[in-house]
Design a protein around this motif. Sequence first.
Motif, mmCIF file in Angstrom:
data_model
loop_
_atom_site.group_PDB
_atom_site.id
_atom_site.type_symbol
_atom_site.label_atom_id
_atom_site.label_comp_id
_atom_site.label_asym_id
_atom_site.label_seq_id
_atom_site.Cartn_x
_atom_site.Cartn_y
_atom_site.Cartn_z
ATOM 1 N N LYS A 103 42.745 58.410 15.892
ATOM 2 C CA LYS A 103 42.800 59.749 15.313
ATOM 3 C C LYS A 103 44.134 60.407 15.692
ATOM 4 O O LYS A 103 44.600 60.282 16.820
ATOM 5 C CB LYS A 103 41.641 60.605 15.825
ATOM 6 N N GLY A 104 44.702 61.126 14.748
ATOM 7 C CA GLY A 104 46.018 61.717 14.954
ATOM 8 C C GLY A 104 46.092 62.676 16.119
ATOM 9 O O GLY A 104 47.124 62.750 16.799
ATOM 10 N N ASN A 105 45.009 63.429 16.377
ATOM 11 C CA ASN A 105 45.071 64.418 17.448
ATOM 12 C C ASN A 105 45.203 63.763 18.821
ATOM 13 O O ASN A 105 46.023 64.172 19.650
ATOM 14 C CB ASN A 105 43.876 65.369 17.392
ATOM 15 N N TYR A 106 44.401 62.731 19.082
ATOM 16 C CA TYR A 106 44.496 62.039 20.372
ATOM 17 C C TYR A 106 45.778 61.212 20.457
ATOM 18 O O TYR A 106 46.452 61.192 21.485
ATOM 19 C CB TYR A 106 43.266 61.151 20.596
ATOM 20 N N PHE A 107 46.108 60.514 19.388
ATOM 21 C CA PHE A 107 47.303 59.673 19.385
ATOM 22 C C PHE A 107 48.556 60.528 19.595
ATOM 23 O O PHE A 107 49.422 60.200 20.414
ATOM 24 C CB PHE A 107 47.386 58.907 18.063
ATOM 25 N N GLY A 108 48.655 61.627 18.878
ATOM 26 C CA GLY A 108 49.820 62.505 19.023
ATOM 27 C C GLY A 108 49.931 63.082 20.416
ATOM 28 O O GLY A 108 51.033 63.179 20.981
ATOM 29 N N THR A 109 48.803 63.470 21.002
ATOM 30 C CA THR A 109 48.808 64.021 22.353
ATOM 31 C C THR A 109 49.296 62.986 23.360
ATOM 32 O O THR A 109 50.063 63.296 24.281
ATOM 33 C CB THR A 109 47.405 64.521 22.730
ATOM 34 N N MET A 110 48.878 61.742 23.178
ATOM 35 C CA MET A 110 49.332 60.683 24.082
ATOM 36 C C MET A 110 50.816 60.363 23.888
ATOM 37 O O MET A 110 51.497 59.968 24.839
ATOM 38 C CB MET A 110 48.483 59.430 23.895
ATOM 39 N N LEU A 111 51.353 60.534 22.689
ATOM 40 C CA LEU A 111 52.792 60.368 22.503
ATOM 41 C C LEU A 111 53.564 61.381 23.356
ATOM 42 O O LEU A 111 54.613 61.062 23.923
ATOM 43 C CB LEU A 111 53.164 60.540 21.027
ATOM 44 N N VAL A 112 53.033 62.597 23.462
ATOM 45 C CA VAL A 112 53.652 63.605 24.329
ATOM 46 C C VAL A 112 53.480 63.212 25.791
ATOM 47 O O VAL A 112 54.425 63.250 26.579
ATOM 48 C CB VAL A 112 53.054 65.001 24.061
ATOM 49 N N LYS A 113 52.276 62.819 26.156
ATOM 50 C CA LYS A 113 51.998 62.455 27.544
ATOM 51 C C LYS A 113 52.896 61.320 28.016
ATOM 52 O O LYS A 113 53.356 61.310 29.169
ATOM 53 C CB LYS A 113 50.523 62.034 27.676
ATOM 54 N N MET A 114 53.191 60.363 27.141
ATOM 55 C CA MET A 114 53.973 59.191 27.529
ATOM 56 C C MET A 114 55.474 59.369 27.304
ATOM 57 O O MET A 114 56.248 58.436 27.463
ATOM 58 C CB MET A 114 53.450 57.960 26.784
ATOM 59 N N GLY A 115 55.882 60.591 26.916
ATOM 60 C CA GLY A 115 57.300 60.907 26.822
ATOM 61 C C GLY A 115 57.980 60.478 25.539
ATOM 62 O O GLY A 115 59.206 60.592 25.421
ATOM 63 N N VAL A 116 57.209 60.006 24.560
ATOM 64 C CA VAL A 116 57.801 59.637 23.272
ATOM 65 C C VAL A 116 58.235 60.894 22.521
ATOM 66 O O VAL A 116 59.223 60.888 21.786
ATOM 67 C CB VAL A 116 56.799 58.815 22.431
ATOM 68 N N ALA A 117 57.481 61.960 22.700
ATOM 69 C CA ALA A 117 57.786 63.257 22.075
ATOM 70 C C ALA A 117 57.770 64.345 23.139
ATOM 71 O O ALA A 117 57.202 64.171 24.225
ATOM 72 C CB ALA A 117 56.773 63.571 20.989
ATOM 73 N N ASP A 118 58.403 65.467 22.819
ATOM 74 C CA ASP A 118 58.469 66.588 23.761
ATOM 75 C C ASP A 118 57.319 67.570 23.607
ATOM 76 O O ASP A 118 56.958 68.274 24.551
ATOM 77 C CB ASP A 118 59.787 67.339 23.569
ATOM 78 N N CYS A 119 56.768 67.648 22.397
ATOM 79 C CA CYS A 119 55.777 68.677 22.114
ATOM 80 C C CYS A 119 54.963 68.274 20.896
ATOM 81 O O CYS A 119 55.285 67.290 20.223
ATOM 82 C CB CYS A 119 56.444 70.032 21.904
ATOM 83 N N LEU A 120 53.915 69.041 20.605
ATOM 84 C CA LEU A 120 53.006 68.703 19.505
ATOM 85 C C LEU A 120 52.552 69.957 18.790
ATOM 86 O O LEU A 120 52.298 70.996 19.413
ATOM 87 C CB LEU A 120 51.794 67.943 20.052
ATOM 88 N N LEU A 121 52.420 69.832 17.465
ATOM 89 C CA LEU A 121 51.857 70.897 16.644
ATOM 90 C C LEU A 121 50.810 70.277 15.725
ATOM 91 O O LEU A 121 51.111 69.359 14.959
ATOM 92 C CB LEU A 121 52.953 71.581 15.822
ATOM 93 N N GLY A 122 49.577 70.740 15.845
ATOM 94 C CA GLY A 122 48.497 70.210 15.023
ATOM 95 C C GLY A 122 47.626 71.324 14.498
ATOM 96 O O GLY A 122 47.869 72.504 14.753
ATOM 97 N N GLY A 123 46.585 70.949 13.758
ATOM 98 C CA GLY A 123 45.624 71.940 13.305
ATOM 99 C C GLY A 123 45.688 72.294 11.848
ATOM 100 O O GLY A 123 44.918 73.142 11.391
ATOM 101 N N ALA A 124 46.602 71.670 11.089
ATOM 102 C CA ALA A 124 46.649 71.954 9.649
ATOM 103 C C ALA A 124 45.351 71.519 8.977
ATOM 104 O O ALA A 124 44.901 72.137 8.007
ATOM 105 C CB ALA A 124 47.836 71.243 8.999
ATOM 106 N N THR A 125 44.745 70.458 9.519
ATOM 107 C CA THR A 125 43.427 70.022 9.032
ATOM 108 C C THR A 125 42.421 69.908 10.162
ATOM 109 O O THR A 125 41.227 69.873 9.917
ATOM 110 C CB THR A 125 43.525 68.661 8.307
ATOM 111 N N TYR A 126 42.886 69.846 11.416
ATOM 112 C CA TYR A 126 41.978 69.799 12.562
ATOM 113 C C TYR A 126 41.565 71.211 12.967
ATOM 114 O O TYR A 126 42.307 72.173 12.770
ATOM 115 C CB TYR A 126 42.660 69.138 13.765
ATOM 116 N N SER A 127 40.392 71.315 13.596
ATOM 117 C CA SER A 127 39.964 72.598 14.161
ATOM 118 C C SER A 127 40.752 72.882 15.429
ATOM 119 O O SER A 127 41.364 71.986 16.015
ATOM 120 C CB SER A 127 38.465 72.567 14.481
ATOM 121 N N THR A 128 40.720 74.142 15.877
ATOM 122 C CA THR A 128 41.364 74.497 17.142
ATOM 123 C C THR A 128 40.819 73.648 18.280
ATOM 124 O O THR A 128 41.575 73.139 19.116
ATOM 125 C CB THR A 128 41.162 75.989 17.445
#
Length: 325
Positions: A103-128
């Motif tokens: 799922k994009g929400n967990y996968f994206g969060t782990m990309l931040v956690k592992m330093g692949v990305a600096d930050c994350l913006l979600g919720g266009a289709t996911y709930s808060t």
Amino acid sequence: MHMFQQLIDTLKKDPRKIVFTEGTDPRILEASARLLAGNFLTPILVGSEQEVHAAAEESGFNIRGAQIIDPETYEGMDEMVQTMVELRRGKMTADECRAALKKGNYFGTMLVKMGVADCLLGGATYSTADTVRPALQLIKTKPENKIVSSCFIMVRERVGDNEVLAMGDCAINIDPSEDELVEIALETAKCAKIFGIDPKVAFLSYSTKGSGKGEDVDKMRNACAKAKAAAPDLAIDGEMQFDAAVSPTVGQLKFPGSPVAGYANTFVFPNINAGNIGYKIAQRLGGFDAYGPILLGLNAPINDLSRGCNAQEVYSMAIITAALK
């Protein structure tokens, strides 16, 4: 707007990468195209490369330069699963983590956690909740923080400049305790500084300096005293009514000598009812643009969009999110 130009100038000096968890959404693609054209923030789009490119082509957006990462084919998935198992500390098996990471929400969060990305913006289709839950489980709060809170940055255009205010917590904590209000105040003040506000923090109530009685008044007065002790260099005062907070005449009449009364620009609400109503009144009747909720207290910048957002809001929130790092 002047505020956003300052943030963009900061990002140009220190380019960053932002994960969008919904890589095929047209609003995300439009915002990503604008960010890429500005050359100050690199989007990472979660999704199938074929599907993302097809969606971009269909909508007519140039996303050349964006990274597209597909959870189904990600080479680092085994390492990511193992890291997530360790973070969840026995609460999820490897198979459960692998399923969640599709799922994009967990996968994206782990990309931040592992330093692949600096930050994350979600919720266009996911709930808060679906955006905040992975952040709490995987990014977690800063060592000095016990809660995640939020604030809105409120901006109203005026000739020659903009009026910028900070309001917290309007979205996360339903009925914060005195100590939680202290944390909300200090985190909101830190956030305010990023947006060029010299914070003057008002703890809001239906009472000004003891004019009213009740448990809610006591809570705000005590929280204010604790916040002053925790941050003696900040301009903090309360408890006070909203008119006393923003009108110099009323503020100095009701709360003489206060460094905040009449000049407040950073507001701490007693609960989510007051906060949510307050910022929406400012937005709908006061002519302020509302940016947020901006999540505070996490180890990395993670922010949530409204499912009714448009591409301009995605673009603005991406800049804000990246600037928080």
